[in-house]
Design a protein around this motif. Structure first.
Motif, PDB file in Angstrom:
ATOM      1  N   VAL A   1      -6.579   0.507 -12.585  1.00  7.10           N
ATOM      2  CA  VAL A   1      -8.009   0.935 -12.848  1.00  7.10           C
ATOM      3  C   VAL A   1      -8.351   1.904 -12.399  1.00  7.10           C
ATOM      4  N   GLU A   2      -7.292   2.873 -11.952  1.00  3.44           N
ATOM      5  CA  GLU A   2      -7.550   4.362 -11.433  1.00  3.44           C
ATOM      6  C   GLU A   2      -8.739   4.544 -10.591  1.00  3.44           C
ATOM      7  N   PRO A   3      -8.709   3.779  -9.510  1.00  2.00           N
ATOM      8  CA  PRO A   3      -9.761   3.928  -8.432  1.00  2.00           C
ATOM      9  C   PRO A   3     -10.023   5.444  -7.826  1.00  2.00           C
ATOM     10  N   ASP A   4     -11.131   5.553  -7.300  1.00  2.00           N
ATOM     11  CA  ASP A   4     -11.324   7.116  -6.457  1.00  2.00           C
ATOM     12  C   ASP A   4     -10.801   6.585  -5.034  1.00  2.00           C
ATOM     13  N   VAL A   5     -10.734   5.476  -4.604  1.00  2.00           N
ATOM     14  CA  VAL A   5     -10.302   4.909  -3.469  1.00  2.00           C
ATOM     15  C   VAL A   5      -9.679   3.780  -3.594  1.00  2.00           C
ATOM     16  N   LEU A   6      -8.561   3.732  -2.818  1.00  2.00           N
ATOM     17  CA  LEU A   6      -7.515   2.547  -2.847  1.00  2.00           C
ATOM     18  C   LEU A   6      -7.259   2.115  -1.511  1.00  2.00           C
ATOM     19  N   LEU A   7      -7.533   0.830  -0.988  1.00  4.69           N
ATOM     20  CA  LEU A   7      -7.379   0.126   0.120  1.00  4.69           C
ATOM     21  C   LEU A   7      -6.277  -1.009  -0.037  1.00  4.69           C
ATOM     22  N   ILE A   8      -5.276  -0.633   0.926  1.00  5.67           N
ATOM     23  CA  ILE A   8      -4.080  -1.693   0.810  1.00  5.67           C
ATOM     24  C   ILE A   8      -3.993  -2.286   1.979  1.00  5.67           C
ATOM     25  N   ASP A   9      -3.685  -3.621   2.143  1.00  8.00           N
ATOM     26  CA  ASP A   9      -3.485  -4.139   3.587  1.00  8.00           C
ATOM     27  C   ASP A   9      -1.808  -4.487   3.514  1.00  8.00           C
ATOM     28  N   GLU A  10      -1.205  -5.196   4.246  1.00  9.98           N
ATOM     29  CA  GLU A  10       0.256  -5.420   4.196  1.00  9.98           C
ATOM     30  C   GLU A  10       0.538  -6.565   3.504  1.00  9.98           C
ATOM     31  N   VAL A  11       0.567  -5.954   2.228  1.00  7.66           N
ATOM     32  CA  VAL A  11       0.921  -6.818   1.074  1.00  7.66           C
ATOM     33  C   VAL A  11       2.056  -6.301   0.089  1.00  7.66           C
ATOM     34  N   LEU A  12       2.408  -5.236   0.326  1.00  4.27           N
ATOM     35  CA  LEU A  12       3.785  -4.620  -0.514  1.00  4.27           C
ATOM     36  C   LEU A  12       4.962  -5.353   0.316  1.00  4.27           C
ATOM     37  N   ALA A  13       4.891  -5.748   1.481  1.00  4.90           N
ATOM     38  CA  ALA A  13       6.290  -6.259   2.112  1.00  4.90           C
ATOM     39  C   ALA A  13       6.660  -7.665   1.347  1.00  4.90           C
ATOM     40  N   VAL A  14       5.913  -8.040   0.747  1.00  3.00           N
ATOM     41  CA  VAL A  14       6.198  -9.453  -0.266  1.00  3.00           C
ATOM     42  C   VAL A  14       7.281  -9.065  -1.263  1.00  3.00           C
ATOM     43  N   GLY A  15       7.101  -7.892  -1.843  1.00  3.73           N
ATOM     44  CA  GLY A  15       7.960  -7.542  -3.186  1.00  3.73           C
ATOM     45  C   GLY A  15       9.424  -7.211  -2.768  1.00  3.73           C
ATOM     46  N   ASP A  16      10.254  -7.363  -3.781  1.00  2.00           N
ATOM     47  CA  ASP A  16      11.764  -7.021  -3.450  1.00  2.00           C
ATOM     48  C   ASP A  16      11.852  -5.577  -3.353  1.00  2.00           C
ATOM     49  N   ALA A  17      13.133  -5.055  -2.870  1.00  2.21           N
ATOM     50  CA  ALA A  17      13.157  -3.678  -2.432  1.00  2.21           C
ATOM     51  C   ALA A  17      12.923  -2.641  -3.819  1.00  2.21           C
ATOM     52  N   ALA A  18      13.350  -2.980  -5.019  1.00  2.00           N
ATOM     53  CA  ALA A  18      13.207  -2.273  -6.046  1.00  2.00           C
ATOM     54  C   ALA A  18      11.627  -1.869  -6.426  1.00  2.00           C
ATOM     55  N   PHE A  19      10.865  -3.234  -6.312  1.00  4.61           N
ATOM     56  CA  PHE A  19       9.783  -2.917  -6.810  1.00  4.61           C
ATOM     57  C   PHE A  19       8.923  -2.292  -5.661  1.00  4.61           C
ATOM     58  N   GLN A  20       9.149  -2.456  -4.186  1.00  6.39           N
ATOM     59  CA  GLN A  20       8.503  -1.776  -3.298  1.00  6.39           C
ATOM     60  C   GLN A  20       8.633  -0.486  -3.629  1.00  6.39           C
ATOM     61  N   GLN A  21      10.007   0.079  -4.039  1.00  9.83           N
ATOM     62  CA  GLN A  21      10.322   1.664  -4.277  1.00  9.83           C
ATOM     63  C   GLN A  21       9.427   1.916  -5.494  1.00  9.83           C
ATOM     64  N   LYS A  22       9.157   1.146  -6.388  1.00  8.98           N
ATOM     65  CA  LYS A  22       8.495   1.549  -7.463  1.00  8.98           C
ATOM     66  C   LYS A  22       6.723   1.746  -7.070  1.00  8.98           C
ATOM     67  N   CYS A  23       6.468   0.783  -6.296  1.00  6.86           N
ATOM     68  CA  CYS A  23       4.944   0.878  -5.862  1.00  6.86           C
ATOM     69  C   CYS A  23       5.031   2.340  -5.003  1.00  6.86           C
ATOM     70  N   MET A  24       5.795   2.672  -4.150  1.00 11.77           N
ATOM     71  CA  MET A  24       5.936   3.835  -3.316  1.00 11.77           C
ATOM     72  C   MET A  24       5.641   5.006  -4.290  1.00 11.77           C
ATOM     73  N   ASP A  25       6.487   4.880  -5.367  1.00 18.77           N
ATOM     74  CA  ASP A  25       6.558   6.212  -6.287  1.00 18.77           C
ATOM     75  C   ASP A  25       5.090   6.433  -6.918  1.00 18.77           C
ATOM     76  N   GLN A  26       4.555   5.168  -7.307  1.00 15.77           N
ATOM     77  CA  GLN A  26       3.302   5.029  -7.940  1.00 15.77           C
ATOM     78  C   GLN A  26       2.116   5.614  -7.120  1.00 15.77           C
ATOM     79  N   LEU A  27       2.241   5.252  -5.807  1.00 17.63           N
ATOM     80  CA  LEU A  27       1.212   5.513  -4.952  1.00 17.63           C
ATOM     81  C   LEU A  27       1.543   7.122  -4.512  1.00 17.63           C
ATOM     82  N   LEU A  28       2.402   7.776  -4.457  1.00 18.96           N
ATOM     83  CA  LEU A  28       2.759   9.317  -4.444  1.00 18.96           C
ATOM     84  C   LEU A  28       2.286  10.083  -5.730  1.00 18.96           C
TER      85      LEU A  28
END
Length: 423
Positions: free
Chosen positions: A162-189
């Motif tokens: 949704v391309e927010p101006d502010v993104l707030l994330i709690d400890e939810v990324l720990a649920v995903g597998d290693a490959a998806f966690q890396q994908k999320c990290m790349d997207q956050l960067l």
């Protein structure tokens, strides 16, 4: 320009000690439920600039998630003011805002609409959201059939697309597998590079150091430190090591008192020349007796928990029950699953002890200038014997210490190294 402004915010909750009274009970008996006031946040003041990535760090129950909920408007402060500028997207609880009977696709439309997108905008981004979530085969199934990882994939995909101006994330990324966690990290960067303001809570200290421009350490509802990630994380790790050390010392004292009570209850037992046969982890003739093994830093402060690369002294307290010539003291370090890491003794290291006299008491110090060990719990064996290998007192893996490390090295030892590329 400030994207988030938090001024003197306090938030408390009522914790009731008993079940809620009925309306009848309240009216007739004028009964009020007893409760304790728990202050989750106390006079918190922070400003986060536009485009900045900030991590909230702290132990469970410190107030991090409460602060994120205040930023999203799920909760309201008891006092103080919060201002968040721009479109806000949040990932606070797994699947929050999803209806279990709706399909994944229907939930995308509903969730994105809540986040402020029009139906036309959602349709434009639909394929992109589904593609990122990797749930194309399941997108028309009700989300009640999704696993927790699939929930997280879908929720994260909607939140970032949704391309927010502010993104707030709690400890939810720990649920995903290693490959998806890396994908999320790349997207956050990528989002960070585009100027999105990101605030997130995580116990993954490596990810926090990699992603954040700034880290805020919250402890018991107050800000303990705020600044450069490496510095704040090191302060936090030192605090955790100190807290764990206090806990282990208290635990050791309790166990010591229990052992003293047990020993006092045993009558007619020769304690100076024999060892309890029921203890398979200790043996020897007790000519020299090891009374205790404990750990300190180089300031001789007792510790059980150390940071990687810290200094440590292993102290062996002994008592001579019979005069012996040329005793040899030895140390061995093992992992918690009994893998032998390292072992040596005074004979190998050319540290000669001429004799120990009867009734002599003393301490042998084994100094380690740098603990090159990875994170984990380690067991220590301590022994004393003569030149022919006859054991005076052998304690097999009787003592333990902990290592905490920021780095994610795997294995047992931390090998000093550098990388280089030759083209």
């Amino acid at each position: 320009m400030d994207a988030i402004s938090i001024n003197n915010v306090t938030k408390s909750f009522k914790i009731f000690a008993e079940r809620t009274a009925t309306l009848k009970d309240r009216i007739i008996n004028r009964r009020k439920n007893k409760y304790q006031k728990f202050t989750a946040l106390e006079n918190i003041s922070l400003t986060i600039q536009q485009g900045q990535t900030v991590g909230f760090l702290g132990r469970n129950g410190s107030g991090k998630s409460t602060l994120l909920k205040l930023l999203t408007g799920i909760l309201y402060p008891d006092s103080g003011e919060i201002e968040v500028k721009g479109k806000v997207s949040s990932l606070l609880e797994l699947g929050a805002g999803f209806h279990p009977d709706f399909t994944g696709k229907e939930n995308i439309f509903m969730n994105a609409a809540i986040l402020g997108l029009t139906k036309k905008e959602i349709k434009k981004k639909l394929n992109e959201i589904i593609s990122f979530s990797e749930l194309k085969e399941y997108i028309d199934n009700p989300v009640r059939n999704y696993s927790s990882g699939m929930y997280m994939r879908l929720a994260f995909s909607v939140a970032i697309m949704v391309e927010p101006d502010v993104l707030l994330i709690d400890e939810v990324l720990a649920v995903g597998d290693a490959a998806f966690q890396q994908k999320c990290m790349d997207q956050l960067l990528k989002m960070k590079a585009k100027g999105t303001t990101i605030v997130f809570v995580s116990h993954d200290l490596g990810a926090m150091e990699k992603l954040c421009d700034r880290v805020v350490w919250i402890s018991k509802g107050i800000v303990r430190s705020d600044g450069e990630p490496k510095k704040v994380i090191d302060q936090y790790l030192a605090h955790l090591a100190n807290e764990e050390n206090k806990r282990l010392i208290d635990e050791s004292l309790v166990n010591s008192r229990i052992n003293e009570q047990v020993n006092e209850s045993v009558e007619n037992e020769e304690t100076t020349r024999s060892i309890d046969n029921k203890d398979p982890g200790r043996w020897g003739n007790q000519y020299v007796q090891i009374d205790n093994v404990y750990f300190t830093d180089y300031n001789h402060q007792s510790k059980f928990s150390f940071l990687a690369d810290e200094q440590m002294i292993i102290k062996i307290r002994y008592k001579g029950n019979k005069e012996v010539e040329n005793p040899i003291f030895g140390i061995a370090i093992h992992t918690i699953d009994h893998i032998h890491c390292y072992g040596t003794n005074t004979f190998i290291d050319y540290f000669k002890i001429n004799r120990i006299k009867e009734q002599e008491e003393g301490t042998i110090n084994f100094k380690i200038p740098t603990l090159n060990l990875c994170s984990g719990t380690y067991l220590v064996t301590a022994a004393v014997h003569d030149e022919h290998g006859n054991q005076f007192d052998f304690h097999d893996k009787k003592f333990s210490f902990m290592i905490t490390s920021l780095t994610k090295d795997v294995g047992i030892v931390k090998v000093p190294h550098t990388w280089e590329q030759n083209v």
